[in-house]
Design an enzyme around this catalytic site. Structure first.
Site, PDB file in Angstrom:
ATOM      1  N   HIS A  87      -5.701  -5.789  -1.362  1.00 56.84           N
ATOM      2  CA  HIS A  87      -6.125  -6.049  -2.750  1.00 56.84           C
ATOM      3  C   HIS A  87      -6.296  -7.788  -2.733  1.00 56.84           C
ATOM      4  O   HIS A  87      -6.253  -8.441  -1.803  1.00 56.84           O
ATOM      5  CB  HIS A  87      -5.408  -5.561  -3.854  1.00 56.84           C
ATOM      6  CG  HIS A  87      -4.870  -4.156  -3.374  1.00 56.84           C
ATOM      7  ND1 HIS A  87      -5.924  -3.208  -3.603  1.00 56.84           N
ATOM      8  CD2 HIS A  87      -3.965  -3.493  -2.949  1.00 56.84           C
ATOM      9  CE1 HIS A  87      -5.496  -2.085  -3.216  1.00 56.84           C
ATOM     10  NE2 HIS A  87      -4.194  -2.182  -2.737  1.00 56.84           N
ATOM     11  N   GLU A 124       1.174  -4.956  -7.098  1.00 52.38           N
ATOM     12  CA  GLU A 124       1.202  -4.684  -5.775  1.00 52.38           C
ATOM     13  C   GLU A 124       0.576  -6.021  -4.886  1.00 52.38           C
ATOM     14  O   GLU A 124       1.077  -6.260  -3.997  1.00 52.38           O
ATOM     15  CB  GLU A 124       0.433  -3.567  -5.558  1.00 52.38           C
ATOM     16  CG  GLU A 124       0.213  -3.212  -3.948  1.00 52.38           C
ATOM     17  CD  GLU A 124      -0.790  -2.258  -3.509  1.00 52.38           C
ATOM     18  OE1 GLU A 124      -1.285  -1.634  -4.298  1.00 52.38           O
ATOM     19  OE2 GLU A 124      -0.885  -2.228  -2.357  1.00 52.38           O
ATOM     20  N   HIS A 179       0.691  -2.918   2.128  1.00 54.70           N
ATOM     21  CA  HIS A 179       0.276  -2.209   0.839  1.00 54.70           C
ATOM     22  C   HIS A 179       1.589  -1.898   0.159  1.00 54.70           C
ATOM     23  O   HIS A 179       2.969  -1.858   0.892  1.00 54.70           O
ATOM     24  CB  HIS A 179      -0.720  -1.234   0.937  1.00 54.70           C
ATOM     25  CG  HIS A 179      -1.991  -1.657   1.089  1.00 54.70           C
ATOM     26  ND1 HIS A 179      -3.076  -1.628   0.301  1.00 54.70           N
ATOM     27  CD2 HIS A 179      -2.540  -1.998   2.243  1.00 54.70           C
ATOM     28  CE1 HIS A 179      -4.182  -2.227   0.604  1.00 54.70           C
ATOM     29  NE2 HIS A 179      -4.089  -2.390   1.945  1.00 54.70           N
ATOM     30  N   GLU A 257       2.415   1.269   3.908  1.00 54.60           N
ATOM     31  CA  GLU A 257       2.753   1.294   2.459  1.00 54.60           C
ATOM     32  C   GLU A 257       4.125   1.200   2.389  1.00 54.60           C
ATOM     33  O   GLU A 257       5.001   2.275   2.699  1.00 54.60           O
ATOM     34  CB  GLU A 257       2.187   2.814   1.719  1.00 54.60           C
ATOM     35  CG  GLU A 257       0.724   3.001   1.952  1.00 54.60           C
ATOM     36  CD  GLU A 257       0.031   2.551   0.760  1.00 54.60           C
ATOM     37  OE1 GLU A 257       0.579   1.825  -0.122  1.00 54.60           O
ATOM     38  OE2 GLU A 257      -1.184   2.731   0.498  1.00 54.60           O
TER      39      GLU A 257
END
Ligand code: ZN
Length: 292
Positions: A87, A124, A179, A257
């Site tokens: 992101h 995040e 992430h 993750e």
């Protein structure tokens, strides 16, 4: 390690340690030449002589290299690692730009997304950027060449297609996307997302090394006390065919993750810099293990 301890207790060049080993006749020497502590220079059994020889060998091995000798390489010297912080901070204010559809290698998907956030608002993208920049510093210190897919946490994107292309263009030995998940609040733990076979994949050969990379990272994450996801994948590994960053990669790549930001137990440590540093060190260790 015993050799390290011995040299550390009697730091100095080979000649000093050799002298200490040969002259050691009192308990003052215990710890730096333990095998020789009770002996004298004039009365030694063959076993004691062998012990002294071993001490000298250890000292020789650890002594500074003479001028002109080859200097040991840093562990990741010559390796190229792409670090992809998921992101971006500017994505929140550019929904049209990141919302356009791109070919993800197995269909169409948004160029990029904002990522998730904790219930208290901790984003995040901020977590990803912090861990990624910490990892970059550690990788550089280990001698690696590091390629980042974005240079700040205030920009927009890049698209998932570009994130894969950056790693490909660099001919990376490994690529890692960082992430955090927005899973069910009752779920916890990490998941490592790996490329799975798809008809259009340009390079099927990355599937097995990417899986090996995932295993190496899983080991490192477990060693710092994290556990595989209770809701995603099997034993912390989740093969995926819907992620452009994996589908379009031609180098070994995984998404990590790290934890579930919707789970209070998972999320609390994520806001602590010390935890993010610990995490970066674990990722470094996993990359080093993978690259042997
Ligand atoms: Zn994400």
């Amino acid at each position: 390690m015993p050799g390290t301890h011995r040299l550390g207790s009697c730091s100095g060049p080979r000649s000093r340690l050799l002298t200490a080993a040969l002259a050691c006749s009192s308990l003052a020497c215990a710890g730096c030449a333990a095998g020789e502590a009770a002996s004298t220079a004039s009365v030694r059994s063959p076993a004691q002589v062998a012990s002294i020889t071993a001490t000298v060998a250890v000292a020789s091995a650890a002594a500074p290299a003479p001028a002109g000798a080859a200097i040991p390489k840093e562990p990741l010297s010559g390796r190229v690692i792409t670090v992809d912080p998921g992101h971006n901070g500017g994505n929140f204010t550019h929904p049209l730009q990141i919302g356009r559809l791109v070919n993800d290698g197995n269909g169409e998907k948004e160029c990029d997304t904002t990522g998730t956030a904790a219930p208290d608002g901790y984003r995040e993208t901020d977590f990803n950027w912090s861990v990624a920049t910490r990892l970059r510093a550690l990788l550089l210190a280990a001698g690696a060449h590091v390629v980042m897919t974005r240079q700040s946490n205030t920009g927009v994107g890049p698209c998932i297609t570009q994130r894969a292309a950056i790693g490909n263009r660099a001919h990376s030995d490994a690529a890692i996307s960082i992430h955090a998940d927005g899973g069910p609040p009752a779920g916890s733990g990490f998941a490592i997302l790996t490329p799975a076979p798809i008809p259009s994949r340009a390079d099927q050969a990355i599937i097995i090394p990417s899986h090996r990379l995932a295993l190496a990272l899983r080991t490192s994450l477990e060693r710092i006390g994290l556990h595989p996801s209770t809701y995603d994948g099997v034993d912390g590994i989740a093969p995926r065919t819907d992620l452009g960053g994996l589908n379009l990669s031609r180098v070994p790549k995984v998404f990590v993750e790290v934890a579930n930001m919707q789970n209070a137990g998972d999320e609390a440590p994520m806001e602590r810099p010390a935890f993010r540093q610990l995490l970066a060190r674990a990722l470094l260790a996993g990359l080093e293990r993978f690259l042997g």
